[in-house]
Design a protein around this motif. Structure first.
Motif, mmCIF file in Angstrom:
data_model
loop_
_atom_site.group_PDB
_atom_site.id
_atom_site.type_symbol
_atom_site.label_atom_id
_atom_site.label_comp_id
_atom_site.label_asym_id
_atom_site.label_seq_id
_atom_site.Cartn_x
_atom_site.Cartn_y
_atom_site.Cartn_z
ATOM 1 N N GLY A 152 0.822 -1.214 0.000
ATOM 2 C CA GLY A 152 0.000 0.000 0.000
ATOM 3 C C GLY A 152 0.850 1.256 0.000
ATOM 4 N N LYS A 153 1.904 1.249 0.803
ATOM 5 C CA LYS A 153 2.809 2.398 0.850
ATOM 6 C C LYS A 153 3.567 2.556 -0.468
ATOM 7 C CE LYS A 153 3.755 2.285 5.826
ATOM 8 N NZ LYS A 153 4.803 2.046 6.844
ATOM 9 N N LYS A 179 2.612 2.114 -3.438
ATOM 10 C CA LYS A 179 1.821 2.709 -4.518
ATOM 11 C C LYS A 179 2.072 4.208 -4.659
ATOM 12 C CE LYS A 179 -1.943 -0.612 -4.428
ATOM 13 N NZ LYS A 179 -3.361 -0.845 -4.176
ATOM 14 N N SER A 180 2.333 4.873 -3.534
ATOM 15 C CA SER A 180 2.515 6.324 -3.586
ATOM 16 C C SER A 180 3.967 6.753 -3.360
ATOM 17 C CB SER A 180 1.614 7.001 -2.540
ATOM 18 O OG SER A 180 1.962 6.558 -1.245
ATOM 19 N N ALA A 181 4.862 5.814 -3.120
ATOM 20 C CA ALA A 181 6.258 6.148 -2.844
ATOM 21 C C ALA A 181 7.019 6.415 -4.138
ATOM 22 C CB ALA A 181 6.917 5.011 -2.079
ATOM 23 N N THR A 182 8.054 7.217 -4.025
ATOM 24 C CA THR A 182 8.918 7.498 -5.170
ATOM 25 C C THR A 182 10.363 7.517 -4.704
ATOM 26 O OG1 THR A 182 8.741 9.884 -4.831
ATOM 27 C CG2 THR A 182 7.181 8.903 -6.372
ATOM 28 N N LEU A 234 10.809 4.405 -2.364
ATOM 29 C CA LEU A 234 10.312 3.244 -3.099
ATOM 30 C C LEU A 234 11.337 2.115 -3.099
ATOM 31 C CD1 LEU A 234 8.107 1.923 -4.773
ATOM 32 C CD2 LEU A 234 9.064 3.029 -6.794
ATOM 33 N N SER A 281 -0.362 -3.208 -9.794
ATOM 34 C CA SER A 281 -0.073 -1.778 -9.683
ATOM 35 C C SER A 281 1.213 -1.492 -8.922
ATOM 36 C CB SER A 281 -1.247 -0.972 -9.111
ATOM 37 O OG SER A 281 -1.467 -1.241 -7.762
#
Length: 114
Positions: free
Chosen positions: A20-21, A23-26, A30, A90
């Motif tokens: 879940g984390k 998905k929005s990490a970069t 990431l 995803s």
């Protein structure tokens, strides 16, 4: 090492949280999450085969699915494979990747039946 049912559930919960984390990490976040996900997957018994063509950190089930390794499975086994891929959607593959793999499986199954 054999895990108890509670240990497997705890690791599964930890994996869900990390995915879940992710998905929005970069960037570096990431990469760190990817390493943590790998560690949990190894503890759960999902290792990589170590083939050089595999991307580091990508689970073996994902690389095998994208390579068409599951195209000769029975319908029941293929559905189980699709369910096993769900946590990685995803993060390591798209829904379109899964649809394309399913379409390939359908086509291969039709050829085998003919």
């Amino acid at each position: 090492m054999k895990l108890s049912a509670l240990e497997r559930l705890d690791l599964s919960d930890q994996l869900d949280e990390l995915l879940g984390k992710a998905k929005s990490a970069t960037g570096i976040a990431l990469l760190d999450l990817s390493d943590q996900i790998d560690d949990v997957l190894v503890k759960l018994g999902y290792g990589t085969s170590g083939k050089p063509e595999e991307e580091p950190g990508v689970p073996k089930i994902v690389t095998d699915f994208l390579a068409g390794e599951y195209n000769k499975q029975s319908a029941t086994d293929f559905v189980a494979t699709l369910r096993a891929l769900e946590p990685f959607q995803s993060v390591y593959l798209t829904f379109d990747d899964i649809k394309a793999g399913a379409l390939t499986w359908i086509n291969e199954s039709a050829l085998q039946a003919a």
